[in-house]
Design a protein around this motif. Structure first.
Motif, mmCIF file in Angstrom:
data_model
loop_
_atom_site.group_PDB
_atom_site.id
_atom_site.type_symbol
_atom_site.label_atom_id
_atom_site.label_comp_id
_atom_site.label_asym_id
_atom_site.label_seq_id
_atom_site.Cartn_x
_atom_site.Cartn_y
_atom_site.Cartn_z
ATOM 1 N N ASP A 79 75.801 96.843 77.483
ATOM 2 C CA ASP A 79 76.800 95.840 78.259
ATOM 3 C C ASP A 79 75.785 94.466 78.186
ATOM 4 O O ASP A 79 74.494 94.481 78.121
ATOM 5 C CB ASP A 79 76.864 96.075 79.867
ATOM 6 N N ASP A 116 75.312 91.883 79.889
ATOM 7 C CA ASP A 116 74.826 91.068 80.860
ATOM 8 C C ASP A 116 73.280 91.455 81.115
ATOM 9 O O ASP A 116 72.722 92.040 80.256
ATOM 10 C CB ASP A 116 75.525 91.705 82.150
ATOM 11 N N SER A 120 76.332 94.433 71.609
ATOM 12 C CA SER A 120 76.815 94.254 73.031
ATOM 13 C C SER A 120 78.181 94.712 73.043
ATOM 14 O O SER A 120 79.270 94.363 72.087
ATOM 15 C CB SER A 120 76.523 92.667 73.242
ATOM 16 N N ASP A 123 71.661 92.297 90.273
ATOM 17 C CA ASP A 123 72.827 93.265 89.785
ATOM 18 C C ASP A 123 73.247 93.837 90.899
ATOM 19 O O ASP A 123 74.581 94.285 91.043
ATOM 20 C CB ASP A 123 72.309 94.388 88.638
ATOM 21 N N ALA A 128 70.317 85.857 85.507
ATOM 22 C CA ALA A 128 71.634 86.257 85.431
ATOM 23 C C ALA A 128 72.473 85.064 84.564
ATOM 24 O O ALA A 128 73.356 85.432 84.092
ATOM 25 C CB ALA A 128 72.541 86.493 86.785
ATOM 26 N N SER A 156 71.292 85.048 80.868
ATOM 27 C CA SER A 156 71.924 86.216 80.093
ATOM 28 C C SER A 156 73.334 85.671 79.821
ATOM 29 O O SER A 156 74.224 85.987 78.669
ATOM 30 C CB SER A 156 72.252 87.558 80.722
ATOM 31 N N TYR A 157 74.198 84.785 80.857
ATOM 32 C CA TYR A 157 75.556 84.456 80.488
ATOM 33 C C TYR A 157 75.759 83.318 79.537
ATOM 34 O O TYR A 157 76.582 83.174 78.643
ATOM 35 C CB TYR A 157 76.151 83.974 81.970
ATOM 36 N N SER A 168 81.714 81.315 87.683
ATOM 37 C CA SER A 168 80.550 82.242 88.017
ATOM 38 C C SER A 168 81.394 83.241 89.406
ATOM 39 O O SER A 168 81.015 82.810 90.582
ATOM 40 C CB SER A 168 79.532 81.748 88.242
#
Length: 418
Positions: A53, A55, A124, A234, A247, A250-251, A313
């Motif tokens: 994934d 993320d 990914s 998470d 977070a 990573s986005y 978000s």
């Protein structure tokens, strides 16, 4: 299409957050061609392949696996690219900017071909593209590779069956690390193919925790700290401020960049990355505010369900809506999908999502209702702020509420009979 129609520059936030990002308007056929080419370049000649994934949790797993193979990339080129991007992004409103993981390979970016450099290839994927990712590994991987799948849970076995059968015959090993809610039959079918499937408790562990404790490698303390900070976001614990940095980063970065940077630095991001993240948060905050202001609250059974719309978000929007009294929050996105977030008073997000083509955790799930047949349906979606999508998701809430009420009534009768 005139590029100006999807160019956000000069357009007010109240308008452009109601539309998908520019990538939505890029034809799938062309996008598939590019993705197929990148997958081939990534997989061919690799010693191992990680499907994860995209993320922070999934990419942390990829970084850990590369560490065990001594296959991490050099972080210096990425740091230079990040510094340049920060300097150039002053007027750029978009998220998910083009970098080494999104470039077409024809730019001067020294990280543009990063996906070809490590002997541990990284693909990914999301739950809806897992079958495609597996098929691409079948098509391009050498026999005898090690395959890892991280932070991904298939809702059904049939879509991945053919590819997994082929990989079971050709791979030296297949290891699958996750922490989502697995269907028992799907898990059994995966294990029957010789896959080492390890699923952690979704309320106690993130997949980085699972990967860290399962891999046979002597990780130093920074990796344990990375897993803990990743878990903090998470599982929405929110006790460590660094988890928001991970977070967000990573986005806003590509998979190769994120895996390389956290592989080098762990949870303590370098200054150049922190500066980049802070520069992006001005836009992020404005989008959150717009989505919160669009929200409307519905009474469903005993629950207060806040529903909103927009490109934003979703976790932060959900948190703000919870602080305003919502038991559950639904964030409908311009691309047609939706995020469902729960609370201590609502732990049925995965049940709601399961009724509208999705799944996930009791307090965090996602879905994409099967209601979009053509562009007119999407046009209606954008101009009505997701009215049809909201309607079917609220109907799913109603159905789950009725089930919960019936179960509680049955339990009351059983208690009376004792």
């Amino acid at each position: 299409m005139d590029d100006d129609l999807i160019d956000e520059a000069g357009s007010p936030l109240s308008r452009y957050t109601k539309l998908p990002g520019t990538g939505f308007f890029y034809p799938d056929s062309l996008d598939d061609e590019r993705a197929e080419r990148r997958a081939r370049e990534t997989v061919e000649g690799s010693e191992a392949v990680v499907i994860a994934d995209g993320d922070a949790d999934g990419l942390a797993c990829a970084a850990m696996i590369r560490e065990t193979y001594d296959a991490a990339l050099d972080v210096a080129d990425f740091e230079a690219a990040i510094a340049e991007r920060t300097a150039e992004d002053g007027e750029d409103r978009g998220v998910g900017v083009v970098d080494g993981d999104d470039a077409d390979g024809e730019s001067d970016d020294p990280t543009a071909d990063a996906h070809t450099q490590s002997p541990v290839g990284l693909i990914s994927a999301g739950p809806y593209s897992l079958d495609t990712a597996l098929k691409r590994v079948v098509a391009y991987a050498d026999d005898g590779i090690d395959l890892y799948v991280c932070d991904l849970c298939p809702d059904e076995f049939e879509p991945i069956e053919e590819a997994l059968d082929a990989l079971s015959a050709s791979c030296a090993s297949i290891r699958w690390f996750d922490h989502h809610q697995w269907d028992d039959a799907v898990a059994a079918a995966v294990r029957e193919r010789g896959v080492d499937l390890v699923v952690g408790d979704s309320e106690e562990e993130c997949t980085a925790d699972v990967t860290l404790r399962t891999l046979d490698h002597s990780f130093d303390e920074r990796w344990s700290e990375l897993a803990a900070v990743t878990r903090d976001h998470d599982l929405w614990i929110k006790e460590d401020p660094r988890s928001d940095d991970l977070a967000d980063y990573s986005y806003w970065s590509g998979g190769e960049e994120y895996a390389t940077v956290i592989g080098a630095y762990g949870a303590d991001l370098p200054e150049v990355v922190r500066e980049y993240v802070e520069s992006r948060r001005v836009e992020k905050a404005a989008r959150i505010d717009a989505a919160v202001e669009r929200a409307a609250t519905h009474e469903v059974g005993d629950w207060h369900v806040a529903v909103t719309y927009g490109r934003c978000s979703q976790n932060e929007v959900a948190e703000e809506l919870r602080e305003r009294g919502a038991d559950a929050a639904v964030i409908v996105k311009p691309a047609g999908s939706a995020s469902i977030r729960g609370s201590d008073g609502f732990r049925h997000a995965h049940e709601v999502a399961g009724r509208v083509n999705g799944g996930g955790h009791p307090q965090a799930a996602g879905c994409k209702p099967d209601i979009y047949d053509d562009m007119l349906d999407y046009a209606h979606h954008w101009t009505t702020e997701g009215q049809a999508c909201k309607r079917v998701i609220l109907a799913a809430f109603e159905a789950v509420a009725e089930e919960v009420e019936a179960d509680e009534a049955d339990e009351a009768v059983a208690d009376d009979d004792q």
